[in-house]
Design a protein around this motif. Structure first.
Motif, mmCIF file in Angstrom:
data_model
loop_
_atom_site.group_PDB
_atom_site.id
_atom_site.type_symbol
_atom_site.label_atom_id
_atom_site.label_comp_id
_atom_site.label_asym_id
_atom_site.label_seq_id
_atom_site.Cartn_x
_atom_site.Cartn_y
_atom_site.Cartn_z
ATOM 1 N N LYS A 1 2.698 79.236 -15.545
ATOM 2 C CA LYS A 1 1.498 79.576 -14.775
ATOM 3 C C LYS A 1 1.445 78.792 -13.468
ATOM 4 C CE LYS A 1 -2.489 77.847 -15.906
ATOM 5 N NZ LYS A 1 -3.751 77.526 -16.627
ATOM 6 N N ASN A 2 1.793 77.503 -13.541
ATOM 7 C CA ASN A 2 1.765 76.670 -12.340
ATOM 8 C C ASN A 2 2.801 77.132 -11.310
ATOM 9 O OD1 ASN A 2 -0.243 75.089 -13.439
ATOM 10 N ND2 ASN A 2 1.187 73.635 -14.354
ATOM 11 N N ILE A 3 4.001 77.482 -11.791
ATOM 12 C CA ILE A 3 5.046 77.945 -10.870
ATOM 13 C C ILE A 3 4.684 79.310 -10.296
ATOM 14 C CG2 ILE A 3 7.481 78.598 -10.694
ATOM 15 C CD1 ILE A 3 8.093 76.530 -12.851
ATOM 16 N N ASN A 4 4.087 80.157 -11.115
ATOM 17 C CA ASN A 4 3.657 81.474 -10.635
ATOM 18 C C ASN A 4 2.684 81.359 -9.469
ATOM 19 O OD1 ASN A 4 4.717 83.905 -11.643
ATOM 20 N ND2 ASN A 4 3.824 83.519 -13.656
ATOM 21 N N GLU A 5 1.874 80.298 -9.504
ATOM 22 C CA GLU A 5 0.888 80.113 -8.436
ATOM 23 C C GLU A 5 1.564 79.949 -7.082
ATOM 24 O OE1 GLU A 5 -1.671 78.322 -5.578
ATOM 25 O OE2 GLU A 5 0.011 77.255 -6.523
ATOM 26 N N PHE A 6 2.754 79.338 -7.068
ATOM 27 C CA PHE A 6 3.479 79.166 -5.805
ATOM 28 C C PHE A 6 3.815 80.520 -5.181
ATOM 29 C CE2 PHE A 6 5.381 75.093 -7.839
ATOM 30 C CZ PHE A 6 4.193 74.421 -7.598
ATOM 31 N N LEU A 7 4.073 81.514 -6.037
ATOM 32 C CA LEU A 7 4.461 82.836 -5.538
ATOM 33 C C LEU A 7 3.285 83.622 -4.970
ATOM 34 C CD1 LEU A 7 6.939 83.915 -8.371
ATOM 35 C CD2 LEU A 7 7.509 83.075 -6.078
ATOM 36 N N THR A 8 2.061 83.152 -5.228
ATOM 37 C CA THR A 8 0.886 83.849 -4.692
ATOM 38 C C THR A 8 0.593 83.442 -3.251
ATOM 39 O OG1 THR A 8 -0.686 82.159 -5.468
ATOM 40 C CG2 THR A 8 -0.102 83.926 -7.012
ATOM 41 N N ARG A 9 1.282 82.435 -2.756
ATOM 42 C CA ARG A 9 1.030 81.947 -1.402
ATOM 43 C C ARG A 9 1.725 82.821 -0.366
ATOM 44 N NH1 ARG A 9 1.818 75.392 -2.411
ATOM 45 N NH2 ARG A 9 0.464 75.286 -4.265
ATOM 46 N N ASP A 10 1.206 82.745 0.838
ATOM 47 C CA ASP A 10 1.809 83.519 1.927
ATOM 48 C C ASP A 10 3.252 83.070 2.144
ATOM 49 O OD1 ASP A 10 -0.543 84.867 2.326
ATOM 50 O OD2 ASP A 10 -1.277 83.477 3.857
ATOM 51 N N SER A 11 4.127 84.037 2.282
ATOM 52 C CA SER A 11 5.537 83.713 2.504
ATOM 53 C C SER A 11 6.007 84.320 3.819
ATOM 54 C CB SER A 11 6.395 84.243 1.352
ATOM 55 O OG SER A 11 6.266 85.645 1.241
ATOM 56 N N LYS A 12 6.798 83.552 4.521
ATOM 57 C CA LYS A 12 7.406 84.020 5.764
ATOM 58 C C LYS A 12 8.912 83.833 5.656
ATOM 59 C CE LYS A 12 3.414 82.937 8.695
ATOM 60 N NZ LYS A 12 2.931 82.184 9.882
ATOM 61 N N ASP A 13 9.628 84.856 6.074
ATOM 62 C CA ASP A 13 11.090 84.810 6.003
ATOM 63 C C ASP A 13 11.576 84.562 4.577
ATOM 64 O OD1 ASP A 13 11.138 85.116 8.784
ATOM 65 O OD2 ASP A 13 10.998 82.947 9.083
ATOM 66 N N GLY A 14 10.801 85.070 3.606
ATOM 67 C CA GLY A 14 11.213 84.917 2.210
ATOM 68 C C GLY A 14 11.055 83.509 1.677
ATOM 69 N N LYS A 15 10.183 82.689 2.322
ATOM 70 C CA LYS A 15 9.992 81.305 1.890
ATOM 71 C C LYS A 15 8.500 80.987 1.796
ATOM 72 C CE LYS A 15 14.268 79.621 4.052
ATOM 73 N NZ LYS A 15 14.851 78.646 5.013
ATOM 74 N N VAL A 16 8.161 80.032 0.916
ATOM 75 C CA VAL A 16 6.787 79.538 0.825
ATOM 76 C C VAL A 16 6.801 78.032 1.037
ATOM 77 C CG1 VAL A 16 5.995 81.354 -0.733
ATOM 78 C CG2 VAL A 16 6.951 79.255 -1.682
ATOM 79 N N LYS A 17 5.663 77.495 1.479
ATOM 80 C CA LYS A 17 5.555 76.062 1.733
ATOM 81 C C LYS A 17 4.997 75.343 0.504
ATOM 82 C CE LYS A 17 4.845 76.374 6.746
ATOM 83 N NZ LYS A 17 3.899 76.072 7.858
ATOM 84 N N LEU A 18 5.672 74.264 0.116
ATOM 85 C CA LEU A 18 5.222 73.427 -0.992
ATOM 86 C C LEU A 18 5.090 71.987 -0.515
ATOM 87 C CD1 LEU A 18 7.525 74.642 -3.932
ATOM 88 C CD2 LEU A 18 5.285 75.518 -3.273
ATOM 89 N N LEU A 19 4.101 71.270 -1.066
ATOM 90 C CA LEU A 19 4.016 69.836 -0.824
ATOM 91 C C LEU A 19 5.128 69.138 -1.602
ATOM 92 C CD1 LEU A 19 0.160 69.254 -1.070
ATOM 93 C CD2 LEU A 19 1.546 69.399 1.000
ATOM 94 N N GLN A 20 5.400 67.885 -1.244
ATOM 95 C CA GLN A 20 6.484 67.149 -1.888
ATOM 96 C C GLN A 20 6.307 67.106 -3.406
ATOM 97 O OE1 GLN A 20 9.300 65.471 -0.317
ATOM 98 N NE2 GLN A 20 9.918 65.557 -2.471
ATOM 99 N N ALA A 21 5.079 66.821 -3.861
ATOM 100 C CA ALA A 21 4.833 66.731 -5.304
ATOM 101 C C ALA A 21 5.082 68.069 -5.985
ATOM 102 C CB ALA A 21 3.405 66.264 -5.567
#
Length: 395
Positions: free
Chosen positions: A67-87
């Motif tokens: 569920k936590n990893i899935n949340e990353f995929l809900t973020r806006d993506s550009k050029d097939g990439k999403v932004k994540l914080l270091q943690a």
């Protein structure tokens, strides 16, 4: 090998009740064998039920990670990439495995997390914490709850129906000289150091350190028992309200330190001479208004359920982490996230398969046990009828 029937056989039991010596019959032998078979089925069914229970607990842990990893995929993506914080990036890349540990929670058992092959005992600067749980901020969780610790430390759980320092739900001594993560949230970290108390194994909270993070700076509050607390190295004065970096505030009464955070926590520390008692209260917004669930010996109590559960304090040993690049954003390919997600799903699928097999085995054993019990009942009826016939003939 002796051919003597055990003293607890059906024939001997009936003989003892009636005081009439009975010979051993083939029916009695069969009844005794069937009783052993029923007992064996009971043991096997117990093992299968335990396997299903542990698989369900492990699946729950993997599903939470999914569920936590899935949340990353809900973020806006550009050029097939999403932004994540270091943690978040560390959380994504860590090779996580969950195992059942029967020794946890006073022998009741629980799920233990291993990261990159090692047991996860990290606790945690919140800026480098690998167990950050992003949550739907529209939910209100653990609003207006209170958790306390006192003495050598006794804990009054946030989900307890009792409140106040005179009540104890569970204890955690810890190790003298060790620092533990008591509360970690998005912009808050409260660490407590345990020290030996008396000649026995008891410990107390000797010092507390609170860090409050703002957009560009942090406030560091330190409070040692029998001493005046400091904020960013400056001794606090009574009657003065000190603003903190997270837009909260701190006050010192001369005996009690109170810290109010931007998210709504009220942290109170009371110096009782040689040790500190503490209380943490949540606000009306609960603990997920910032999108992050809290953790720590105190923080983990503020969950969505209403069940008081003893915390495994050793999970929250504090290891200072490098937070220099905490707010650094890292671009990660969506396909890479999906690949990691597939690996987590494989773990869940394997556990589902194990559970299905165990449920099938349990169903088969249940049918076999039922048949054995019915056969045993028939045998016992015949033995009883034979004994009754003997009694009637003797009258």
């Amino acid at each position: 090998m002796s051919n003597q029937i055990p003293s607890n056989s059906t024939a001997n039991v009936i003989s003892n009740i009636t005081n009439i010596p009975l010979g051993t019959s083939s029916v009695d032998l069969m009844a005794y064998a069937e009783s052993l078979l029923v007992r064996e089925y009971d043991e096997q069914m117990k093992d299968m039920a335990f396997k299903i229970k542990t698989s369900s607990a492990l699946k729950k842990a993997y599903r939470e990670r999914k569920k936590n990893i899935n949340e990353f995929l809900t973020r806006d993506s550009k050029d097939g990439k999403v932004k994540l914080l270091q943690a978040e990036y560390d959380f994504l890349l860590n090779r996580v495995e969950y195992q059942w540990d029967p020794s946890m929670y006073d022998g009741m058992g629980g799920v233990k997390e291993y990261i990159n092959g090692k047991e996860n005992l990290s606790a945690i600067s919140n800026k480098g914490y690998t167990e950050v749980t992003t949550t739907n901020t529209s939910n209100i969780i653990a609003a207006n709850e209170s958790a306390e610790w006192h003495g050598d430390p006794h804990f009054n759980d946030a989900d307890s129906k009792n409140t106040g320092f005179n009540h104890t739900d569970w204890d955690f001594q810890g190790v003298p000289g060790q620092t533990y993560n008591y509360l970690t949230d998005a912009n808050l970290e409260m660490l407590a150091t345990h020290e030996k108390w008396g000649n026995g194994p008891a410990t107390v909270v000797d010092a507390v350190q609170i860090t409050l993070h703002g957009p560009n700076e942090s406030s560091l509050i330190k409070f040692d028992a029998d001493d005046t607390p400091t904020i960013n190295g400056e001794k606090m004065k009574t009657g003065i309200t000190y603003p903190t970096a997270d837009s909260g505030q701190a006050l010192w009464s001369g005996k009690e330190l109170t810290v109010y955070t931007e998210e709504g926590y009220a942290l109170k520390l009371l110096d009782l001479g040689g040790y500190l008692n503490g209380q943490v209260k949540t606000g009306a917004r609960g603990v997920v208004s910032d999108g992050i669930m809290p953790t720590g010996i105190i923080g983990a109590q503020f969950d969505a359920d209403s069940i008081a559960e003893k915390m495994d304090g050793e999970r929250f040993i504090y290891n200072a982490l490098d937070t220099k690049n905490a707010k650094k954003e890292i671009k990660v390919e969506v396909d890479r996230i999906k690949s990691i997600l597939e690996n987590v799903q494989t773990q869940i699928d394997n556990l589902n398969s194990d559970t299905e097999l165990a449920q099938t085995d349990l169903s088969t054993l249940s049918s076999q046990r039922k048949l054995a019990f019915e056969t045993l009942s028939t045998m016992l009826s015949k033995v009883y009828e034979a004994a009754s016939s003997v009694v009637r003939n003797l009258k």
